[in-house]
Design an enzyme around this catalytic site. Structure first.
Site, mmCIF file in Angstrom:
data_model
loop_
_atom_site.group_PDB
_atom_site.id
_atom_site.type_symbol
_atom_site.label_atom_id
_atom_site.label_comp_id
_atom_site.label_asym_id
_atom_site.label_seq_id
_atom_site.Cartn_x
_atom_site.Cartn_y
_atom_site.Cartn_z
ATOM 1 N N HIS A 224 15.753 -37.190 -122.549
ATOM 2 C CA HIS A 224 14.952 -36.218 -121.805
ATOM 3 C C HIS A 224 15.601 -34.837 -121.848
ATOM 4 O O HIS A 224 14.922 -33.840 -122.086
ATOM 5 C CB HIS A 224 14.799 -36.661 -120.342
ATOM 6 C CG HIS A 224 13.795 -37.753 -120.142
ATOM 7 N ND1 HIS A 224 14.069 -39.066 -120.402
ATOM 8 C CD2 HIS A 224 12.509 -37.710 -119.712
ATOM 9 C CE1 HIS A 224 12.993 -39.800 -120.136
ATOM 10 N NE2 HIS A 224 12.030 -39.006 -119.719
ATOM 11 N N HIS A 281 21.182 -41.755 -115.961
ATOM 12 C CA HIS A 281 22.226 -41.119 -116.780
ATOM 13 C C HIS A 281 23.434 -40.711 -115.960
ATOM 14 O O HIS A 281 23.324 -40.386 -114.776
ATOM 15 C CB HIS A 281 21.678 -39.853 -117.446
ATOM 16 C CG HIS A 281 20.805 -40.135 -118.615
ATOM 17 N ND1 HIS A 281 21.270 -40.694 -119.772
ATOM 18 C CD2 HIS A 281 19.486 -39.946 -118.800
ATOM 19 C CE1 HIS A 281 20.266 -40.847 -120.622
ATOM 20 N NE2 HIS A 281 19.164 -40.406 -120.050
HETATM 21 O O1 LIG Z 1 17.722 -40.961 -122.613
HETATM 22 P P1 LIG Z 1 16.692 -40.746 -121.562
HETATM 23 O O2 LIG Z 1 16.757 -39.377 -120.937
HETATM 24 O O3 LIG Z 1 16.626 -41.819 -120.538
HETATM 25 O O4 LIG Z 1 15.340 -40.755 -122.290
HETATM 26 C C1 LIG Z 1 14.807 -41.933 -122.776
HETATM 27 C C2 LIG Z 1 13.658 -41.563 -123.617
HETATM 28 O O5 LIG Z 1 14.219 -40.927 -124.709
HETATM 29 C C3 LIG Z 1 13.293 -40.450 -125.597
HETATM 30 O O6 LIG Z 1 14.051 -39.872 -126.564
HETATM 31 C C4 LIG Z 1 12.492 -41.586 -126.139
HETATM 32 O O7 LIG Z 1 11.489 -41.080 -126.972
HETATM 33 C C5 LIG Z 1 11.843 -42.343 -125.042
HETATM 34 O O8 LIG Z 1 11.237 -43.470 -125.564
HETATM 35 C C6 LIG Z 1 12.859 -42.761 -124.037
HETATM 36 O O9 LIG Z 1 12.193 -43.308 -122.930
#
Ligand SMILES: O=P(O)(O)OC[C@H]1O[C@@H](O)[C@H](O)[C@@H](O)[C@@H]1O
Length: 461
Positions: A224, A281
Site C-alpha cells: 500500500h 505492517h
Molecule cells: O503490503 P500491504 O500494504 O499489506 O499491501 C498488500 C497488497 O499489496 C498489493 O501490492 C497487492 O496488489 C495486494 O494484493 C495486496 O493486498
C-alpha cells in the site's frame, strides 16, 4: 544464493520442528559467548547460522558472503523464536565480559524492530481509535484497485500520457513489491506477536485486528505504501508539469509545488499510520515501501517508450514479468522453500476466517497486475481505439467517457469469484483486470462515438 536458500529452508524446517525450547537454550548461550570481539556482520551471521545448525541437529547450513544480509532480509525470522526472555533480560544474561558488539546483536535486531513496531501499533490503536474510519479509508484508497478503477479512467480522458505512466508505475511497482516480499520474508505484526518468543513467559501485547488486517502475503515492503508513493508521485509531477505548460505565474507555481508535495507527504503519513494501526505492517516496512515506490516512479517516469509501446511489447513484457515471478516461485519450491509460507500464518492467526481474502495473495496480485498491463496494451492497439482517438479530444465527450467508464467499472467490480479453485480465481482475476482497462481505453469511447457526434479539439486538457 545457495547459502541463503539453505538458510531459509533451514528456518522453515525449524519452524516445523517441535524442539523449540532446546533450540532456545542453545541459541541463548551461543548468542552471548561465542562471537569474537570486534566481529563484523558476517561473523554474526555465521553465528546465527551456527545457532540454526545446532537447532537443526546437524542439518547443514551453508554460509556465503551474502549471508550477513540475512538478518536484515528477514531470513532469520525463524530463529527469532530463540527468545525465552525479554530483549533486555536476554542481553543482560549474556553480557558477562562481552561488549555490545560482541553479543551477536545482528541476530536480535529484527526482534527489536518488530517489538518497537508492535508498541507503536498498540499506541495508535489505543490513542487514535476514534480515527479508525480514516485509517480504514486510507488503506482502501491506497490500494492499487483505486488506480485501476478510478484514477486511470479519469486521467486517461484528461491527459493520456499521465494515465499510461500511472499504469506502468503501478504494475512495475507492484510486481517489484511481490518479488521483494518474496526475497525479504517479512513478518506481519498480527501474526508475529503470537509466534515470537521475544516476550518470553510474559503476556504478548494485545493487538486488535480489523477486517482489512489479514493480508496473506509477506510484510516487507508495504504494498500500500509503495503503491501510494508511486501513484502520488506520478500525479503530483503531472499536475506540476500542467502548471508549467499553462505558464503559471512563478509565485503561484511555487505555492502549488510546495502544496502538492506536502499533500503527498500527508497522504503517505496517513497511509503508513493506517497500515501500522491495522497491525498489517511494522513501521520499517511502510518506510521501505515509500522509498521503493518513489524510486520506481522516478525510474519509470524517465522511460519514454512506454507511451508508444507496441502490442508485441506489451505482450512480451507481460509474459516476462509473469514467467519470472512464477519461475522464481517454482525454483524455490524445488529447493524446498515455500514462498507462500504466509498464507498459512494468515489463516492461523486471523481472528475471523472471513477476513482472509484470496485476492490479497501474491499470485492474485501478480495476475491482476499482468491483466491490467495486457488490457492496456490491447486497448491502445485495438482497431476501435484507433477510430476514436482523434474524436475523443472534445471536452464533453471526454467527460462522458469518464462518467460512463467509472460507472461500468463500478459494475464490473461487483463481479467476484469463488476462491475455491485457485487457478480459476487467478485466471478470472487476470481477465477482469484486462477488461477493466479495455473499458475506458477503447470500449466506452468507441460506443460513445457511435451515438454522440464529437468535434476534435486540442491534444490534452
Ligand atoms: O503490503 P500491504 O500494504 O499489506 O499491501 C498488500 C497488497 O499489496 C498489493 O501490492 C497487492 O496488489 C495486494 O494484493 C495486496 O493486498
Amino acid at each position: 544464493m545457495r547459502g541463503r536458500l539453505e538458510g531459509v529452508k533451514q528456518v522453515q524446517q525449524e519452524q516445523r520442528a517441535d524442539d523449540a525450547s532446546c533450540f532456545d537454550q542453545r541459541a541463548a548461550a551461543l548468542f552471548g559467548f561465542s562471537v569474537e570481539g570486534g566481529v563484523q556482520a558476517q561473523t554474526q551471521a555465521k553465528q546465527c547460522a551456527h545457532v540454526a545448525q545446532e537447532a537443526g541437529k546437524g542439518r547443514s547450513v551453508q554460509v556465503d558472503p551474502l549471508w550477513p544480509d540475512a538478518p536484515l532480509l528477514g531470513f532469520l525470522h525463524g530463529p527469532q523464536q530463540v527468545h525465552t526472555q525479554s530483549f533486555e533480560q536476554h542481553i543482560e544474561a549474556n553480557s558477562e565480559g562481552a561488549s555490545s558488539s560482541e553479543r551477536g546483536l545482528g541476530c536480535d535486531i529484527m526482534d527489536l524492530l518488530h517489538s518497537w513496531g508492535v508498541e507503536l501499533a498498540v499506541y495508535l490503536q489505543t490513542r487514535y481509535g476514534k480515527y479508525e474510519g480514516l485509517f480504514d479509508l486510507a488503506s482502501t484508497v491506497a490500494d492499487l484497485h483505486t488506480t485501476f478503477f478510478w484514477l486511470f479512467p479519469i486521467w486517461f480522458h484528461l491527459r493520456r500520457d499521465t494515465a499510461l505512466r500511472l499504469i506502468w508505475v503501478a504494475v512495475i511497482g507492484d510486481w517489484l513489491n511481490l518479488v521483494l516480499k518474496w526475497v525479504l520474508f517479512g513478518e506481519r505484526p498480527y501474526w508475529w506477536v503470537h509466534e515470537t518468543k521475544f516476550y518470553g513467559a510474559g503476556p504478548a501485547p494485545s493487538l486488535q485486528q480489523f477486517p482489512i488486517t489479514c493480508e496473506t502475503g509477506p510484510g516487507s515492503p508495504s504494498g500500500h505504501a509503495m503503491g501510494a508513493a508511486g501513484v502520488w508521485y506520478v500525479m503530483v509531477t503531472a499536475l506540476l508539469s500542467i502548471a508549467r505548460e499553462k505558464q503559471c505565474p512563478p509565485l503561484l507555481y511555487r505555492f502549488l509545488y510546495i502544496g502538492l508535495w506536502m499533500l503527498m507527504g500527508l497522504v503517505e503519513l496517513v497511509v503508513c499510520m493506517s497500515r501500522v494501526y491495522m497491525a498489517a505492517h511494522f513501521p520499517h516496512q511502510v518506510i521501505a515501501g515509500i522509498i521503493t515506490g518513489t524510486l520506481v516512479a522516478e525510474v519509470v517516469s524517465k522511460e519514454k517508450w512506454i507511451y508508444s509501446a507496441s502490442l508485441k511489447k506489451y505482450f512480451l513484457i507481460t509474459l516476462f514479468l509473469t514467467s519470472f515471478a512464477v519461475g522464481f516461485y517454482v525454483l524455490l519450491k524445488a529447493l524446498d522453500v515455500d514462498l507462500l509460507w504466509t498464507m498459512e500464518k494468515a489463516q492461523k492467526w486471523c481472528i475471523r476466517p472471513e477476513w482472509v481474502h484470496l485476492d490479497s495473495a501474491p499470485f492474485a496480485s501478480l495476475l491482476r497486475n499482468m491483466g491490467s498491463l495486457f488490457g492496456l496494451g490491447l486497448g491502445l492497439h485495438s482497431p476501435f481505439y484507433k477510430t476514436t482517438k482523434m474524436k475523443s479530444m472534445n471536452v464533453s465527450f471526454r467527460i462522458g467517457c469518464i462518467v460512463i467508464s467509472v460507472s461500468l467499472l463500478h459494475l464490473l467490480d461487483g463481479w467476484t469469484f469463488s476462491p475455491e479453485n485457485h487457478m480459476t480465481f487467478y485466471a478470472l482475476s487476470f481477465g477482469k483486470s484486462a477488461i477493466a482497462l479495455l473499458i475506458p481505453t477503447t470500449l466506452v469511447p468507441w460506443a460513445l462515438s457511435k451515438i454522440y457526434p464529437v468535434k476534435t479539439e486540442g491534444k490534452n486538457l
